[in-house]
Motif scaffolding. Structure first.
Motif, PDB file in Angstrom:
ATOM      1  N   ARG A  47       0.838  -1.214   0.000  1.00 55.05           N
ATOM      2  CA  ARG A  47       0.000   0.000   0.000  1.00 55.05           C
ATOM      3  C   ARG A  47       0.870   1.261   0.000  1.00 55.05           C
ATOM      4  NH1 ARG A  47      -3.386  -3.649   2.722  1.00 55.05           N
ATOM      5  NH2 ARG A  47      -2.267  -3.418   4.675  1.00 55.05           N
ATOM      6  N   GLU A  48       1.988   1.206   0.721  1.00 54.01           N
ATOM      7  CA  GLU A  48       2.905   2.361   0.757  1.00 54.01           C
ATOM      8  C   GLU A  48       3.496   2.600  -0.638  1.00 54.01           C
ATOM      9  OE1 GLU A  48       5.748   2.030   4.066  1.00 54.01           O
ATOM     10  OE2 GLU A  48       7.215   2.963   2.738  1.00 54.01           O
ATOM     11  N   GLU A  49       3.897   1.518  -1.286  1.00 50.73           N
ATOM     12  CA  GLU A  49       4.467   1.619  -2.638  1.00 50.73           C
ATOM     13  C   GLU A  49       3.414   2.147  -3.619  1.00 50.73           C
ATOM     14  OE1 GLU A  49       7.543   1.259  -3.417  1.00 50.73           O
ATOM     15  OE2 GLU A  49       7.535   1.043  -5.596  1.00 50.73           O
ATOM     16  N   GLN A  50       2.178   1.691  -3.417  1.00 53.96           N
ATOM     17  CA  GLN A  50       1.094   2.123  -4.303  1.00 53.96           C
ATOM     18  C   GLN A  50       0.855   3.633  -4.193  1.00 53.96           C
ATOM     19  OE1 GLN A  50      -3.039   1.490  -3.171  1.00 53.96           O
ATOM     20  NE2 GLN A  50      -3.002   3.298  -4.477  1.00 53.96           N
ATOM     21  N   ARG A  51       1.062   4.167  -3.001  1.00 56.80           N
ATOM     22  CA  ARG A  51       0.839   5.613  -2.792  1.00 56.80           C
ATOM     23  C   ARG A  51       2.024   6.468  -3.232  1.00 56.80           C
ATOM     24  NH1 ARG A  51      -1.544   3.765   2.168  1.00 56.80           N
ATOM     25  NH2 ARG A  51       0.466   4.036   3.163  1.00 56.80           N
ATOM     26  N   ASP A  67      -8.880  -5.970  -6.518  1.00 56.22           N
ATOM     27  CA  ASP A  67      -9.520  -7.198  -6.993  1.00 56.22           C
ATOM     28  C   ASP A  67      -9.248  -8.386  -6.054  1.00 56.22           C
ATOM     29  OD1 ASP A  67     -11.119  -8.413  -8.922  1.00 56.22           O
ATOM     30  OD2 ASP A  67      -9.371  -9.285  -9.924  1.00 56.22           O
ATOM     31  N   GLY A  68      -8.536  -8.147  -4.953  1.00 56.78           N
ATOM     32  CA  GLY A  68      -8.257  -9.224  -3.991  1.00 56.78           C
ATOM     33  C   GLY A  68      -7.278 -10.263  -4.500  1.00 56.78           C
ATOM     34  N   GLN A  69      -6.519  -9.914  -5.536  1.00 54.17           N
ATOM     35  CA  GLN A  69      -5.588 -10.883  -6.127  1.00 54.17           C
ATOM     36  C   GLN A  69      -4.171 -10.661  -5.595  1.00 54.17           C
ATOM     37  OE1 GLN A  69      -6.931 -13.325  -8.130  1.00 54.17           O
ATOM     38  NE2 GLN A  69      -8.837 -12.283  -7.545  1.00 54.17           N
ATOM     39  N   ILE A  70      -3.302 -11.621  -5.861  1.00 53.53           N
ATOM     40  CA  ILE A  70      -1.944 -11.560  -5.321  1.00 53.53           C
ATOM     41  C   ILE A  70      -1.015 -10.839  -6.308  1.00 53.53           C
ATOM     42  CG2 ILE A  70       0.016 -12.954  -4.544  1.00 53.53           C
ATOM     43  CD1 ILE A  70      -2.149 -15.113  -3.775  1.00 53.53           C
ATOM     44  N   VAL A  71      -0.386  -9.801  -5.818  1.00 48.87           N
ATOM     45  CA  VAL A  71       0.527  -8.975  -6.633  1.00 48.87           C
ATOM     46  C   VAL A  71       1.722  -9.841  -7.066  1.00 48.87           C
ATOM     47  CG1 VAL A  71       2.075  -6.964  -6.494  1.00 48.87           C
ATOM     48  CG2 VAL A  71      -0.173  -6.893  -5.369  1.00 48.87           C
ATOM     49  N   PRO A  72       2.229  -9.670  -8.304  1.00 48.49           N
ATOM     50  CA  PRO A  72       3.385 -10.463  -8.742  1.00 48.49           C
ATOM     51  C   PRO A  72       4.507 -10.405  -7.709  1.00 48.49           C
ATOM     52  CG  PRO A  72       2.536  -9.160 -10.557  1.00 48.49           C
ATOM     53  CD  PRO A  72       1.752  -8.760  -9.338  1.00 48.49           C
ATOM     54  N   MET A  73       5.064 -11.587  -7.407  1.00 46.14           N
ATOM     55  CA  MET A  73       5.887 -11.684  -6.196  1.00 46.14           C
ATOM     56  C   MET A  73       7.192 -10.885  -6.237  1.00 46.14           C
ATOM     57  SD  MET A  73       7.475 -15.429  -6.292  1.00 46.14           S
ATOM     58  CE  MET A  73       8.043 -16.160  -7.806  1.00 46.14           C
ATOM     59  N   GLU A  74       7.736 -10.649  -7.433  1.00 52.61           N
ATOM     60  CA  GLU A  74       8.994  -9.908  -7.469  1.00 52.61           C
ATOM     61  C   GLU A  74       8.844  -8.549  -6.785  1.00 52.61           C
ATOM     62  OE1 GLU A  74       7.716 -11.541  -9.985  1.00 52.61           O
ATOM     63  OE2 GLU A  74       9.259 -13.078 -10.345  1.00 52.61           O
ATOM     64  N   ILE A  75       7.683  -7.927  -6.978  1.00 52.61           N
ATOM     65  CA  ILE A  75       7.443  -6.606  -6.379  1.00 52.61           C
ATOM     66  C   ILE A  75       7.463  -6.725  -4.858  1.00 52.61           C
ATOM     67  CG2 ILE A  75       5.718  -4.782  -6.090  1.00 52.61           C
ATOM     68  CD1 ILE A  75       4.789  -5.321  -8.957  1.00 52.61           C
ATOM     69  N   THR A  76       6.721  -7.691  -4.330  1.00 50.75           N
ATOM     70  CA  THR A  76       6.594  -7.835  -2.870  1.00 50.75           C
ATOM     71  C   THR A  76       7.927  -8.246  -2.244  1.00 50.75           C
ATOM     72  OG1 THR A  76       4.379  -8.653  -3.395  1.00 50.75           O
ATOM     73  CG2 THR A  76       5.109  -8.834  -1.096  1.00 50.75           C
ATOM     74  N   VAL A  77       8.626  -9.183  -2.890  1.00 52.60           N
ATOM     75  CA  VAL A  77       9.886  -9.662  -2.303  1.00 52.60           C
ATOM     76  C   VAL A  77      10.939  -8.555  -2.320  1.00 52.60           C
ATOM     77  CG1 VAL A  77      11.722 -11.391  -2.443  1.00 52.60           C
ATOM     78  CG2 VAL A  77       9.357 -12.066  -2.855  1.00 52.60           C
TER      79      VAL A  77
END
Ligand code: ADP
Ligand code: UDP
Ligand code: MG
Length: 197
Positions: A47-51, A67-77
């Motif tokens: 959410r911080e990155e999104q803002r 949409d309640g879906q899982i963000v591509p993992m490279e971004i999160t990791v």
């Protein structure tokens, strides 16, 4: 954004997993107060990155979360790895990640294997009521009934297999979470106090 870096030897990671509204964030805050671990919430980081207006991933993150879906993992990791590199601590509570088997594999191979999984087990109806109540004030684009139902489906189909994977390695401690915050926390605290005994 910085790249994904393997955590130094001796880094301890505890994953806090559970359905949406099971109390992951709430319980992590209490653990931090008592034990001083560094809490990284994958959802909060996204959410911080999104803002962040300078992020190239903002729009993509927003559409997945809505949409309640899982963000591509490279971004999160990448976001998690960056915070770990910036921290002086070597004990991390990672909340709400991994949400999918490939994320668990990827994080284990490229960052560090977790030593413990706290699995917050809560009835769906209880989670739903908590999220609807949270939605009255959270301002989150996913705390509405339509997205909540999608998140439950994704949790069951994609995220529960992650818990099953770690159960095979006997790393999972399952905590019933329908009770009050304090009752749940007593159980969690005794698990953490029992580590290394
Ligand atoms: N044990 C509990 N009993 C009642 N309400 C709770 C409990 N744990 C958390 N909550 C509330 O439920 C909502 C979801 O909790 P949160 O910690 O944000 O869960 P998660 O991070 O798993 O989605 C929040 O509004 C929180 O205050
Ligand atoms: O590793 C993660 C963590 C979160 N999310 C996204 O962020 C949303 C909110 O996650 P969070 O953990 O904040 O929700 P919670 O379960 O705590 O209600 C999820 O539904 C996903 O869309 C994701 O894609 N990957
Ligand atoms: Mg949360």
């Amino acid at each position: 954004m910085s790249e994904i870096v393997r955590a130094p030897e001796g880094t301890i990671v505890i994953f806090v997993l559970g359905g949406p509204g099971s109390g992951k964030g709430t319980q992590c805050n209490k653990i931090v107060e008592d034990f001083g671990f560094v809490h990284l919430s994958a959802g909060d980081l996204l959410r911080e990155e999104q803002r962040n207006p300078n992020s190239k991933d903002g729009d993509l993150i927003k559409s997945y979360i809505k949409d309640g879906q899982i963000v591509p993992m490279e971004i999160t990791v990448k976001l998690l790895s960056k915070k770990m590199q910036e921290s002086k601590s070597n004990i991390f509570l990672i909340d709400g990640f991994p949400r999918k088997l490939d994320q668990a594999e990827y994080f284990g191979k490229n960052v560090v294997e977790p030593c413990l999984i706290l699995f917050l087990d809560c009835d769906k109806e209880v989670m739903k009521q908590r999220l609807l109540k949270r939605g009255e004030t959270s301002g989150r684009i996913d705390d509405n009934i339509e997205t909540i139902e999608k998140r439950f489906k994704v949790f069951k189909e994609e995220s529960l297999p992650v818990v099953e994977r770690y159960e095979k390695e006997e790393k999972v401690r399952k905590i019933p979470c329908n009770e009050s915050v304090d009752e749940v926390y007593l159980k969690i605290r005794s698990i953490i106090e029992g580590l290394n005994k």
